[in-house]
Design a protein around this motif. Structure first.
Motif, mmCIF file in Angstrom:
data_model
loop_
_atom_site.group_PDB
_atom_site.id
_atom_site.type_symbol
_atom_site.label_atom_id
_atom_site.label_comp_id
_atom_site.label_asym_id
_atom_site.label_seq_id
_atom_site.Cartn_x
_atom_site.Cartn_y
_atom_site.Cartn_z
ATOM 1 N N LEU A 101 0.730 -1.182 -0.014
ATOM 2 C CA LEU A 101 0.053 0.070 -0.070
ATOM 3 C C LEU A 101 0.862 1.552 0.073
ATOM 4 N N ARG A 102 2.134 1.081 0.859
ATOM 5 C CA ARG A 102 2.905 2.325 0.762
ATOM 6 C C ARG A 102 3.516 2.515 -0.552
ATOM 7 N N ALA A 103 3.763 1.622 -1.178
ATOM 8 C CA ALA A 103 4.405 1.618 -2.406
ATOM 9 C C ALA A 103 3.602 2.285 -3.529
ATOM 10 N N GLU A 104 2.140 2.046 -3.508
ATOM 11 C CA GLU A 104 1.348 2.281 -4.452
ATOM 12 C C GLU A 104 0.992 3.890 -4.139
ATOM 13 N N ARG A 105 0.957 4.197 -2.915
ATOM 14 C CA ARG A 105 0.731 5.640 -2.517
ATOM 15 C C ARG A 105 2.015 6.489 -3.020
ATOM 16 N N GLU A 106 3.176 6.097 -2.869
ATOM 17 C CA GLU A 106 4.377 6.615 -3.400
ATOM 18 C C GLU A 106 4.382 6.879 -4.852
ATOM 19 N N ALA A 107 3.970 5.673 -5.487
ATOM 20 C CA ALA A 107 3.782 5.615 -6.861
ATOM 21 C C ALA A 107 2.975 6.644 -7.687
ATOM 22 N N ALA A 108 1.663 6.820 -6.752
ATOM 23 C CA ALA A 108 0.661 7.764 -7.190
ATOM 24 C C ALA A 108 0.941 8.955 -6.954
ATOM 25 N N ALA A 109 1.927 9.299 -5.989
ATOM 26 C CA ALA A 109 2.464 10.700 -5.817
ATOM 27 C C ALA A 109 3.364 11.160 -6.700
ATOM 28 N N ARG A 110 4.351 10.226 -6.988
ATOM 29 C CA ARG A 110 5.431 10.537 -8.247
ATOM 30 C C ARG A 110 4.572 10.714 -9.605
ATOM 31 N N GLU A 111 3.735 10.039 -9.819
ATOM 32 C CA GLU A 111 3.044 10.167 -11.052
ATOM 33 C C GLU A 111 2.201 11.608 -11.152
ATOM 34 N N ALA A 112 1.686 11.827 -9.983
ATOM 35 C CA ALA A 112 0.897 13.229 -9.764
ATOM 36 C C ALA A 112 2.034 14.387 -9.827
ATOM 37 N N ASN A 113 3.121 14.251 -9.398
ATOM 38 C CA ASN A 113 4.193 15.314 -9.533
ATOM 39 C C ASN A 113 4.606 15.514 -10.942
ATOM 40 N N ALA A 114 4.855 14.236 -11.677
ATOM 41 C CA ALA A 114 5.209 14.068 -13.006
ATOM 42 C C ALA A 114 4.345 15.015 -13.599
ATOM 43 N N GLU A 115 3.084 14.720 -13.769
ATOM 44 C CA GLU A 115 2.061 15.544 -14.414
ATOM 45 C C GLU A 115 2.118 16.899 -14.099
ATOM 46 N N LEU A 116 2.591 17.326 -12.988
ATOM 47 C CA LEU A 116 2.209 18.823 -12.829
ATOM 48 C C LEU A 116 3.503 19.469 -13.350
ATOM 49 N N HIS A 117 4.809 18.658 -13.468
ATOM 50 C CA HIS A 117 5.708 19.063 -14.154
ATOM 51 C C HIS A 117 5.583 19.371 -15.758
ATOM 52 N N GLU A 118 4.926 18.442 -16.246
ATOM 53 C CA GLU A 118 4.576 18.334 -17.650
ATOM 54 C C GLU A 118 3.806 19.620 -18.071
ATOM 55 N N GLU A 119 2.728 19.944 -17.045
ATOM 56 C CA GLU A 119 2.067 21.202 -17.254
ATOM 57 C C GLU A 119 2.380 22.276 -17.340
ATOM 58 N N ALA A 120 3.654 22.379 -16.532
ATOM 59 C CA ALA A 120 4.411 23.660 -16.227
ATOM 60 C C ALA A 120 5.222 23.757 -17.570
ATOM 61 N N ASP A 121 5.873 22.683 -17.994
ATOM 62 C CA ASP A 121 6.545 22.709 -19.252
ATOM 63 C C ASP A 121 5.641 23.284 -20.633
ATOM 64 N N ASP A 122 4.490 22.642 -20.535
ATOM 65 C CA ASP A 122 3.692 23.075 -21.563
ATOM 66 C C ASP A 122 3.392 24.468 -21.623
ATOM 67 N N ILE A 123 2.987 25.239 -20.572
ATOM 68 C CA ILE A 123 2.842 26.613 -20.276
ATOM 69 C C ILE A 123 3.962 27.269 -20.536
#
Length: 226
Positions: A195-217
């Motif tokens: 469960l901890r690994a799933e939460r960490e993976a989800a957090a990393r994925e969300a963080n990556a998406e934020l960076h991608e949106e910033a790059d697009d902007i």
């Protein structure tokens, strides 16, 4: 004051076969006068078959004659109906509920396996042969048997069921022991880690998406000067 064994059926007979007042009949049968009125008018919820209190030895013809001669006279019962006492034999079950017995037996077997067949027989009013057939699923109607609470079905009382459960628990030495869920024994740490690994993976994925949106902007409104 003692009342006839079947008050509504007795009232129906008295209405049809005597000239007693509704008040006298209501008083003798322990009913409300409006109930007697409904019986007389055939507006009662269920059509009743009259029960002769004279033949039942609950009332004498002399008492009826006295009542018919004096509207203020209150009928006196010859004797009170014999009370039905529970014996050690099989419990009597109304015909309308007998078809529910297998469902009640199946419920007890599933939820209280510690209760003996003898105790189930006393609770439900059935035979050990029937109980055994339901246990080993050889009952002729096993495909249509659905476990249902025998208390809800009206086959026994909650007090009697609780007493049987307590007695069985004492006999098996499990009284006061709460059932323990051991399904996760040995896997608890692995489950927590997963469960901890799933939460960490989800957090990393969300963080990556934020960076991608910033790059697009930045690409859209880039720093290039006119």
């Amino acid at each position: 004051m003692a009342q006839p064994l079947m008050p509504h059926a007795t009232a129906s007979w008295l209405v049809d076969n005597t000239s007693l007042s509704f008040e006298q009949i209501a008083d003798f049968c322990g009913l409300h006068i409006l109930e007697v009125q409904a019986i007389a008018d055939d507006t009662a919820a269920t059509k009743l078959t009259g029960r002769d209190p004279v033949r039942a030895h609950e009332l004498t013809q002399d008492e009826i004659d006295k009542g018919q001669a004096d509207p203020d006279y209150r009928l006196k019962m010859t004797k009170g109906p014999e009370q039905v006492r529970r014996t050690k034999g099989p419990r009597y079950t109304p015909v309308s509920k007998r078809q529910d017995k297998p469902d009640g037996i199946a419920w007890i077997i599933r939820n209280h396996p510690e209760i003996s067949d003898g105790a189930i027989s006393n609770l439900i009013g059935t035979t050990r042969t029937t109980i055994a057939a339901i246990r080993d699923r050889s009952h002729w109607n096993i495909a249509n048997i659905t476990p249902k609470d025998p208390v809800t079905l009206g086959l026994t009382s909650q007090r009697e069921l609780d007493a049987a459960v307590t007695k069985a628990a004492k006999a098996s030495g499990t009284e006061g022991q709460a059932p323990t869920d051991t399904r996760l024994e040995g896997d608890r740490e692995a489950l927590i880690a997963s469960l901890r690994a799933e939460r960490e993976a989800a957090a990393r994925e969300a963080n990556a998406e934020l960076h991608e949106e910033a790059d697009d902007i930045r690409a859209l409104f880039g720093d290039s000067k006119d």
